[in-house]
Design a protein around this motif. Structure first.
Motif, mmCIF file in Angstrom:
data_model
loop_
_atom_site.group_PDB
_atom_site.id
_atom_site.type_symbol
_atom_site.label_atom_id
_atom_site.label_comp_id
_atom_site.label_asym_id
_atom_site.label_seq_id
_atom_site.Cartn_x
_atom_site.Cartn_y
_atom_site.Cartn_z
ATOM 1 N N GLY A 69 -8.508 31.126 -26.451
ATOM 2 C CA GLY A 69 -7.076 31.097 -26.158
ATOM 3 C C GLY A 69 -6.847 30.823 -24.676
ATOM 4 N N ALA A 70 -7.653 31.458 -23.815
ATOM 5 C CA ALA A 70 -7.562 31.200 -22.374
ATOM 6 C C ALA A 70 -7.959 29.763 -22.064
ATOM 7 N N LEU A 71 -8.957 29.243 -22.787
ATOM 8 C CA LEU A 71 -9.340 27.835 -22.628
ATOM 9 C C LEU A 71 -8.153 26.926 -22.939
ATOM 10 N N GLY A 72 -7.476 27.186 -24.054
ATOM 11 C CA GLY A 72 -6.303 26.396 -24.417
ATOM 12 C C GLY A 72 -5.203 26.501 -23.373
ATOM 13 N N SER A 73 -5.022 27.702 -22.818
ATOM 14 C CA SER A 73 -4.001 27.905 -21.794
ATOM 15 C C SER A 73 -4.330 27.104 -20.537
ATOM 16 N N ARG A 74 -5.602 27.125 -20.119
ATOM 17 C CA ARG A 74 -6.006 26.360 -18.930
ATOM 18 C C ARG A 74 -5.826 24.863 -19.156
ATOM 19 N N LEU A 75 -6.216 24.394 -20.334
ATOM 20 C CA LEU A 75 -6.074 22.975 -20.636
ATOM 21 C C LEU A 75 -4.599 22.580 -20.728
ATOM 22 N N GLY A 82 -0.747 17.046 -15.056
ATOM 23 C CA GLY A 82 -1.233 15.668 -15.022
ATOM 24 C C GLY A 82 -2.688 15.529 -14.615
ATOM 25 N N LEU A 83 -3.470 16.611 -14.766
ATOM 26 C CA LEU A 83 -4.876 16.601 -14.348
ATOM 27 C C LEU A 83 -5.851 16.462 -15.508
ATOM 28 N N TYR A 84 -5.353 16.540 -16.720
ATOM 29 C CA TYR A 84 -6.235 16.549 -17.885
ATOM 30 C C TYR A 84 -6.796 15.157 -18.166
ATOM 31 N N GLU A 85 -8.112 15.099 -18.392
ATOM 32 C CA GLU A 85 -8.781 13.860 -18.781
ATOM 33 C C GLU A 85 -9.806 14.182 -19.856
ATOM 34 N N PRO A 86 -9.651 13.643 -21.072
ATOM 35 C CA PRO A 86 -10.610 13.930 -22.151
ATOM 36 C C PRO A 86 -11.896 13.119 -21.990
ATOM 37 N N THR A 87 -12.654 13.419 -20.926
ATOM 38 C CA THR A 87 -13.901 12.697 -20.644
ATOM 39 C C THR A 87 -15.073 13.670 -20.614
ATOM 40 N N ARG A 88 -16.296 13.110 -20.587
ATOM 41 C CA ARG A 88 -17.510 13.930 -20.533
ATOM 42 C C ARG A 88 -18.062 14.058 -19.116
ATOM 43 N N ARG A 89 -17.290 13.638 -18.136
ATOM 44 C CA ARG A 89 -17.770 13.709 -16.759
ATOM 45 C C ARG A 89 -18.108 15.145 -16.383
ATOM 46 N N ARG A 90 -19.260 15.318 -15.732
ATOM 47 C CA ARG A 90 -19.738 16.666 -15.405
ATOM 48 C C ARG A 90 -18.762 17.406 -14.496
ATOM 49 N N ASP A 91 -18.096 16.707 -13.612
ATOM 50 C CA ASP A 91 -17.153 17.354 -12.701
ATOM 51 C C ASP A 91 -15.728 17.382 -13.253
ATOM 52 N N LEU A 155 -7.811 20.035 -30.349
ATOM 53 C CA LEU A 155 -6.372 20.282 -30.267
ATOM 54 C C LEU A 155 -5.822 19.827 -28.916
ATOM 55 N N SER A 156 -6.569 20.071 -27.847
ATOM 56 C CA SER A 156 -6.103 19.660 -26.515
ATOM 57 C C SER A 156 -6.031 18.135 -26.401
ATOM 58 N N ILE A 157 -7.019 17.451 -26.969
ATOM 59 C CA ILE A 157 -7.005 15.982 -26.943
ATOM 60 C C ILE A 157 -5.818 15.449 -27.744
#
Length: 406
Positions: A69-75, A82-91, A155-157
């Motif tokens: 739930g906290a993960l969903g809140s952060r995402l 405007g910072l979300y990017e559904p990528t696999r970049r390590r950073d 769900l976030s994506i």
């Protein structure tokens, strides 16, 4: 009074899209959590054979909601910013969050197993061994986390692509997913206990894996991961202890719940509903604090009170449906119930009491953590769900007393 009512109705109209999304999420969550309730109502034999297991169940369920739930809140906040990017970049935000929840799953699951045995011993409650608790907690936790983690990220994506308000849907849907898979996962894990050599060997191996994961997290150079772990582990440890006390509260009254197994069916969706309502509020408040829409004041501003009105609207519908659905589910399973009207009355009374406390805890947790320079997204949902697990069980017992059942 009329002016305030008109303002609330105007706000509901303005937020009707978000409210509709929240209603849909809560309805899905309520019925989804019945899977957990039906599973709990169906394993009375396992609860009898493994004394003390019920002590850990609210904590295990709560941890899935707390972590993801906290993960969903952060995402959700990252999407708003405007910072979300559904990528696999390590950073990237997504990778760092996934790394953090993996570490939390192992570390907190191990800790819950140890705490369940320790607290049971302190209160003189008969229970299985610490090694058995550790095996059940970690195996069940990892199995359920794989499912809930994949669901949360997906769900976030989806929310990012479709323009959904993740703050309004993540908490109820993620906690419901956690409820639905956690009890079956714990039940599967129980088949690994009581086996000579196998159980202790597996417990030691899982402890070593947890230690390795913890060391890797300490050595990581990922800033977001380090912050999430630094702020989450102490809080989740306290939350786990509170959840175990909630389980202990049920354990000492287990005979009463076994008289009406429908009450066991009710527990997961009720606790999920109370936690989800608080999660919705704290997620919305966290986003508003991060974006500067709301100030972290001791006295709530109008924008916070309007969000609170939405939560009470959700609560009235959610707890009514929960009581009806719990009675219907118990009937399908042939489990004894005090009756549909009584069960709905119990759920509504307990739910409204819990919601008042949910609102207070959600608001002041968000404000206090923001003032201290901490991230409300990391603290809000764990504080809410753990508090509501204990408060929720207490309000259910109070409602049972009011209806002459407990």
């Amino acid at each position: 009074m009329r002016r305030g009512l008109r303002r609330i109705l105007a706000y509901w109209r303005a937020e009707r899209r978000t409210i509709t999304q929240g209603f849909i999420a809560l309805v899905i969550a309520s019925f989804g959590s019945l899977v957990a309730g039906m599973a709990l109502g169906s394993i009375t034999g396992t609860l009898d054979a493994l004394p003390g297991l019920i002590v850990m169940i609210p904590a295990a369920i709560g941890m899935r909601g707390n972590i993801f739930g906290a993960l969903g809140s952060r995402l959700g906040t990252s999407i708003h910013a405007g910072l979300y990017e559904p990528t696999r970049r390590r950073d990237g935000i997504l990778y760092q969050n996934i790394f953090a929840v993996t570490v939390l799953t192992f570390v907190i699951s191990w800790l819950l197993g140890v705490l369940a045995r320790a607290i049971s011993g302190v209160f003189g409650v008969e229970s299985i061994s610490a090694l058995s608790f550790v095996v059940i907690s970690i195996v069940g936790g990892v199995l359920s986390s794989i499912v809930v983690g994949a669901f949360t990220v997906g769900l976030s994506i989806w929310a990012h692509r479709r323009g959904w308000d993740l703050d309004s849907v993540a908490a109820p849907l993620v906690t419901a997913a956690g409820d639905a898979v956690t009890i079956p996962s714990l039940f599967l894990a129980t088949f690994l206990v009581g086996i000579r050599w196998v159980t202790p060997t597996l417990a030691v191996a899982l402890t070593l894996v947890t230690a390795y994961v913890a060391i890797r997290s300490v050595l990581t150079d990922l800033p977001l991961t380090k912050r999430v772990l630094r702020e989450s582990i102490p809080l989740l440890a306290v939350a786990g202890a509170v959840d175990i006390l909630a389980g202990l509260f049920v354990e000492v009254r287990l005979e009463r719940f076994l008289v009406y197994p429908a009450l066991l069916v009710l527990i997961p969706p009720f606790l999920e509903g109370a936690g989800a309502l608080g999660g919705v509020l704290t997620s919305r408040l966290a986003s508003k604090l991060h974006l500067g829409v709301m100030s972290p004041r001791g006295r709530p501003e109008a924008v916070a009170l309007l969000d609170t009105s939405v939560v009470f609207l959700f609560a009235l519908v959610n707890f009514s449906l929960t009581g009806i659905a719990a009675d219907a589910a118990a009937g399908l399973l042939g489990l004894r119930s005090p009756g549909a009207v009584t069960l709905v009355g119990i759920t509504l009374l307990a739910g409204l009491m819990a919601t008042v406390l949910t609102v207070v805890v959600a608001y002041y947790t968000a404000v206090a953590t923001f003032r201290m320079g901490l991230d409300p997204d990391n603290h809000g949902i764990p504080m809410i769900t753990s508090t509501m697990d204990l408060v929720g069980v207490v309000t259910i017992v109070i409602a049972l007393l009011a209806f002459g059942i407990a």
